[in-house]
Design a protein around this motif. Structure first.
Motif, PDB file in Angstrom:
ATOM      1  N   GLY A 120       0.795  -1.122   0.027  1.00  0.00           N
ATOM      2  CA  GLY A 120      -0.012  -0.159   0.136  1.00  0.00           C
ATOM      3  C   GLY A 120       0.722   1.271  -0.087  1.00  0.00           C
ATOM      4  O   GLY A 120       0.693   2.110  -0.797  1.00  0.00           O
ATOM      5  N   ILE A 121       1.958   1.411   1.054  1.00  0.00           N
ATOM      6  CA  ILE A 121       2.938   2.192   1.063  1.00  0.00           C
ATOM      7  C   ILE A 121       3.490   2.618  -0.474  1.00  0.00           C
ATOM      8  O   ILE A 121       3.461   3.871  -0.931  1.00  0.00           O
ATOM      9  CB  ILE A 121       3.812   2.278   2.247  1.00  0.00           C
ATOM     10  N   TYR A 122       3.999   1.574  -1.049  1.00  0.00           N
ATOM     11  CA  TYR A 122       4.807   1.694  -2.208  1.00  0.00           C
ATOM     12  C   TYR A 122       3.873   2.118  -3.263  1.00  0.00           C
ATOM     13  O   TYR A 122       4.289   3.191  -4.334  1.00  0.00           O
ATOM     14  CB  TYR A 122       5.467   0.227  -2.664  1.00  0.00           C
ATOM     15  N   SER A 123       2.683   1.596  -3.440  1.00  0.00           N
ATOM     16  CA  SER A 123       1.699   2.191  -4.497  1.00  0.00           C
ATOM     17  C   SER A 123       1.287   3.579  -4.409  1.00  0.00           C
ATOM     18  O   SER A 123       1.237   4.142  -5.381  1.00  0.00           O
ATOM     19  CB  SER A 123       0.293   1.258  -4.340  1.00  0.00           C
ATOM     20  N   ALA A 124       1.296   4.263  -3.109  1.00  0.00           N
ATOM     21  CA  ALA A 124       1.182   5.416  -2.859  1.00  0.00           C
ATOM     22  C   ALA A 124       2.462   6.255  -3.229  1.00  0.00           C
ATOM     23  O   ALA A 124       2.150   7.686  -3.590  1.00  0.00           O
ATOM     24  CB  ALA A 124       0.643   5.696  -1.288  1.00  0.00           C
ATOM     25  N   LYS A 125       3.331   5.931  -2.841  1.00  0.00           N
ATOM     26  CA  LYS A 125       4.577   6.515  -3.209  1.00  0.00           C
ATOM     27  C   LYS A 125       4.938   6.718  -4.913  1.00  0.00           C
ATOM     28  O   LYS A 125       5.395   7.556  -5.216  1.00  0.00           O
ATOM     29  CB  LYS A 125       6.084   5.773  -2.603  1.00  0.00           C
ATOM     30  N   ARG A 126       4.373   5.426  -5.442  1.00  0.00           N
ATOM     31  CA  ARG A 126       4.753   5.828  -6.762  1.00  0.00           C
ATOM     32  C   ARG A 126       3.066   5.301  -7.319  1.00  0.00           C
ATOM     33  O   ARG A 126       2.994   4.129  -8.095  1.00  0.00           O
ATOM     34  CB  ARG A 126       5.658   4.349  -7.304  1.00  0.00           C
ATOM     35  N   PRO A 127       2.353   6.161  -7.378  1.00  0.00           N
ATOM     36  CA  PRO A 127       1.230   5.931  -8.185  1.00  0.00           C
ATOM     37  C   PRO A 127       1.131   5.845  -9.556  1.00  0.00           C
ATOM     38  O   PRO A 127       2.086   6.147 -10.369  1.00  0.00           O
ATOM     39  CB  PRO A 127       0.159   7.082  -7.680  1.00  0.00           C
ATOM     40  N   LEU A 213      -1.788   8.238   0.342  1.00  0.00           N
ATOM     41  CA  LEU A 213      -1.940   9.310  -0.697  1.00  0.00           C
ATOM     42  C   LEU A 213      -2.651  10.834  -0.073  1.00  0.00           C
ATOM     43  O   LEU A 213      -2.191  11.834  -0.372  1.00  0.00           O
ATOM     44  CB  LEU A 213      -3.109   9.036  -1.932  1.00  0.00           C
ATOM     45  N   ASP A 214      -3.431  10.536   0.469  1.00  0.00           N
ATOM     46  CA  ASP A 214      -4.226  11.594   1.273  1.00  0.00           C
ATOM     47  C   ASP A 214      -3.190  12.492   2.142  1.00  0.00           C
ATOM     48  O   ASP A 214      -3.218  13.635   2.070  1.00  0.00           O
ATOM     49  CB  ASP A 214      -5.400  11.156   2.172  1.00  0.00           C
ATOM     50  N   VAL A 215      -2.477  11.674   3.032  1.00  0.00           N
ATOM     51  CA  VAL A 215      -1.736  12.403   3.901  1.00  0.00           C
ATOM     52  C   VAL A 215      -0.427  13.054   3.083  1.00  0.00           C
ATOM     53  O   VAL A 215      -0.147  14.249   3.411  1.00  0.00           O
ATOM     54  CB  VAL A 215      -0.962  11.359   4.909  1.00  0.00           C
ATOM     55  N   LEU A 216      -0.004  12.466   2.052  1.00  0.00           N
ATOM     56  CA  LEU A 216       1.206  13.094   1.368  1.00  0.00           C
ATOM     57  C   LEU A 216       0.559  14.548   0.684  1.00  0.00           C
ATOM     58  O   LEU A 216       1.509  15.231   0.592  1.00  0.00           O
ATOM     59  CB  LEU A 216       1.421  11.993   0.149  1.00  0.00           C
ATOM     60  N   GLY A 217      -0.793  14.442   0.238  1.00  0.00           N
ATOM     61  CA  GLY A 217      -1.224  15.609   0.108  1.00  0.00           C
ATOM     62  C   GLY A 217      -1.260  16.903   0.780  1.00  0.00           C
ATOM     63  O   GLY A 217      -1.897  18.110   0.588  1.00  0.00           O
ATOM     64  N   ASN A 242       0.108   8.976  10.942  1.00  0.00           N
ATOM     65  CA  ASN A 242      -1.435   9.479  10.491  1.00  0.00           C
ATOM     66  C   ASN A 242      -2.077   8.458   9.690  1.00  0.00           C
ATOM     67  O   ASN A 242      -3.174   8.213   9.753  1.00  0.00           O
ATOM     68  CB  ASN A 242      -1.177  10.888   9.939  1.00  0.00           C
ATOM     69  N   ALA A 243      -1.296   7.840   8.605  1.00  0.00           N
ATOM     70  CA  ALA A 243      -2.095   7.043   7.973  1.00  0.00           C
ATOM     71  C   ALA A 243      -2.355   5.637   8.433  1.00  0.00           C
ATOM     72  O   ALA A 243      -3.426   5.015   8.218  1.00  0.00           O
ATOM     73  CB  ALA A 243      -1.300   6.664   6.565  1.00  0.00           C
TER      74      ALA A 243
ATOM     75  N   ARG B 306     -11.494   9.206  -6.183  1.00  0.00           N
ATOM     76  CA  ARG B 306     -11.034   8.122  -5.846  1.00  0.00           C
ATOM     77  C   ARG B 306      -9.932   7.612  -6.399  1.00  0.00           C
ATOM     78  O   ARG B 306      -9.727   7.315  -7.662  1.00  0.00           O
ATOM     79  CB  ARG B 306     -11.724   7.012  -5.546  1.00  0.00           C
ATOM     80  N   ARG B 307      -8.495   7.862  -6.087  1.00  0.00           N
ATOM     81  CA  ARG B 307      -7.410   7.968  -7.168  1.00  0.00           C
ATOM     82  C   ARG B 307      -7.018   6.274  -7.143  1.00  0.00           C
ATOM     83  O   ARG B 307      -7.157   5.593  -6.249  1.00  0.00           O
ATOM     84  CB  ARG B 307      -6.053   8.518  -6.546  1.00  0.00           C
TER      85      ARG B 307
END
Lengths: 322, 307
Positions: A120-127, A213-217, A242-243, B306-307
């Motif tokens: 999940g973290i990796y997917s969010a880091k490299r969407p 992704l939410d937190v990163l934004g 936070n995530a 939703r991304r």
């Protein structure tokens, strides 16, 4: 925070009471009992003897009396005797099965966490990377495939065709002890563990990705970056903390999903846990066992929700009761 | 709508929802237009339609009776007459696959429908009136949610003597309503505080009218989305219960009880053609429904990016 935790624990007690009433009520609604289920089919049994047996087992007493007797013995740790297994005590029947289910549930939760959170973290880091697309696809599949069908396919391919994993049971040879036995147990738990955790893994992965992704934004991440923090410390010090909050809440509720899923998964793999015992008891109308297992599952779920709420209030100080 | 020249322009309604020309369209039309742009959802609608047509037209594709047993043809492999072989009772697997799909889809649809009715009615009452009624309904959902859905349904299945399709649907609906009720109640709670409700009340609209004319249309998007996803859940629930032998009993075919044949290690090992197709049937159907549900969610709520 302490006030919240105490109030939350106080709510737990009436819930527990209602649970016992519900479980007992469900069992009482049934048209027959173990005696009608078993011996009435046999016309040779004298109706008088049958009546005597009912009387002796206390099945003719008024319902509140039966409930009172049941709940006071449950409080003392006596779950009664099975009506089917030659009067063996329910506690004894459940004990070993319970441990098996706990091992399986714990093992499956470990797999779920170890797989879903990093991905999940990796997917969010490299969407929109290849791995992200793969993970999204897996997420959709994991939520759509019935776990028993996945289990059967796993047995068919990995166990029958390739012979990598055993298809059934908890251990291969009873004589083995120590570390070897431990490895053997794990080996037997891999397929059911993955099957049981599949839906959870898919869910957590999606949650983790969208949370990160939410937190990163958010603004404070931009601030942290602007301060010149490195990418990894932004990720681990600010983002993950936070995530992970919603994931932890989700995990409290996951206990219910896991235990419900265990009924099916254990049946597929003929894993001797609470689920298989529950199914056979429901089939045999073995009420004391059905009641005890439903109670245990209900209590575990209540405790899971309680822990999730308490944990949540510790991590996120903004949470207040009411 | 097809002849509408606006369709040709590449204007994206998501980026510019307040554009002048959008004003003439109802929110429902807007949602439809957004949905039609979602490729995954459209492909899913197409696939689901194919599955539904195959199941409805089952008699066209096979002459064999799905319930007819033949003791001379037990656990046979694929042949010209029996494309997917026969099961442990000598029933033809291919016709069971098609007719079973019918039952699975009907059970999923009707279970979803009844759950929706209970959920909308109770959620509306609780969310609109609040107070004691709401409290009672919410405590009831708490109690229902104490046990896992499956354990609760199983216990009730055991109490009932003989499970018929109607009874089965009723049991599922009676155990599955709490989640939907909570979602609908939550939406109503925020709707209740809005000015147009006060306005409607001020001009003397009845409670019934406010709920049906103002609340439900405002909440219709999430209700449709949840109903769609609920149908997928129901199809899985039916198959899971049938798999462990507490669902719709033989000889009626369902995808779930076809797969349950694979609990026999002989069939599992030697006849994958008997249990993989119904499993794929469930998988593809549920996958398609989920994609449609996600597409509907994006269509009804363009903000939920939703991304």
């Amino acid at each position: 925070m302490y006030k919240y935790i105490i109030r939350r624990i106080l709510v737990f007690i009436p819930m527990l009471f209602i649970l016992t009433i519900m479980v007992f009520g469900l069992a009482q609604l049934a048209p027959g009992d173990a005696l009608t289920g078993q011996s009435l089919a046999d016309p040779n049994v004298d109706p008088e003897v049958y009546e005597q047996q009912r009387e002796a087992l206390g099945l003719n007493d008024p319902i509140p009396v039966q409930y009172g007797r049941w709940i006071s013995s449950v409080a003392q740790g006596d779950l009664g005797n099975s009506l089917v297994f030659n009067g063996r005590s329910v506690a004894e029947l459940i004990e070993s099965r319970f441990a098996n289910t706990l091992y399986l549930g714990f093992f499956s939760l470990c797999i779920t966490i170890l797989v879903s959170i990093p991905i999940g973290i990796y997917s969010a880091k490299r969407p929109y990377s290849l791995l992200d697309y793969g993970a999204t696809g897996f997420g959709f599949l994991g939520l759509a495939i019935p776990n028993f069908f996945f289990g059967l396919i796993a047995i068919y391919i990995l166990s029958i065709k390739l012979g990598w994993f055993p298809a059934q049971g908890t251990m291969s040879a009873p004589g083995v002890t120590g570390f070897e036995a431990f490895i053997d147990r794990i080996h037997h738990m891999i397929l059911p563990g993955i099957t049981l955790g599949l839906a959870g893994t898919a869910t957590y992965m999606r949650y983790m990705r969208s949370e990160v992704l939410d937190v990163l934004g958010s603004d404070y991440i931009r601030t942290a970056r602007a301060k010149g923090m490195s990418d990894s410390s932004v990720l681990y010090k600010h983002t993950l903390r936070n995530a992970l909050i919603p994931i932890i809440t989700l995990m409290g509720f996951e206990i219910g999903v896991l235990l419900g899923g265990a009924v099916i998964t254990e049946q597929v793999f003929q894993y001797p846990g609470l689920g298989t015992l529950f199914l056979s008891s429901v089939t045999n109308r073995d009420y004391p066992v059905v009641m005890a297992i439903a109670m245990i599952l209900g209590i575990l779920i209540l405790i899971g929700n309680l822990l999730a709420d308490i944990f949540y209030s510790i991590i996120d100080p903004r949470i207040r009761y009411d | 709508m097809q002849s509408n020249p606006q369709e040709i322009q590449p204007e994206n309604p998501e980026t510019n929802p307040n554009a002048n020309k959008e004003k003439s369209n109802s929110p429902f039309q807007l949602a439809l237009r957004r949905f039609l742009k979602n490729k995954m959802a459209l492909i899913s609608v197409f696939i689901l339609l194919i599955i539904i047509i195959l199941c409805i037209l089952a008699p066209v594709f096979t002459d064999l009776d799905p319930e007819k047993t033949n003791l001379l043809l037990i656990e046979k492999g694929p042949s010209e007459e029996h494309i997917l072989g026969t099961n442990g009772m000598g029933q033809d697997n291919f016709s069971r696959l098609l007719y079973g799909g019918r039952i699975s889809l009907i059970v999923g649809l009707s279970a979803m429908f009844f759950t929706l009715v209970i959920g909308v009615v109770l959620g509306s009452i609780g969310g609109y009136y609040g107070g004691i009624i709401d409290n009672i309904i919410m405590r009831a959902t708490d109690i229902m949610l104490m046990l896992p859905f499956l354990v609760l349904a199983l216990t009730i299945m055991a109490i009932v003597d003989k499970v018929t399709i109607g009874l089965f649907v009723a049991i599922i609906a009676l155990t599955a309503w709490p989640n939907l009720t909570r979602i609908i109640r939550g939406m109503y709670l925020s709707l209740r505080e809005q000015e147009f409700v006060l306005g409607a009340r001020a001009i003397g609209a009845s409670d019934f009218r406010i709920i049906f004319k103002h609340f439900i249309p405002n909440a219709i998007g999430p209700i449709i989305v949840n109903a769609t996803l609920m149908m997928a859940t129901m199809i899985i629930a039916e198959s899971a219960l049938s798999f462990i032998g507490f669902g719709i009993p033989q000889p009626t075919p369902t995808w779930g009880n076809m797969i349950s044949e694979a609990q026999n290690i002989r069939i599992l090992r030697n006849h994958p053609e008997a249990w993989i197709p119904p499993g794929l049937g469930i998988l593809v159907t549920v996958l398609a429904i989920n994609f449609i549900g996600d597409g509907l969610r994006d269509a009804f709520d363009p903000k939920s990016n939703r991304r």
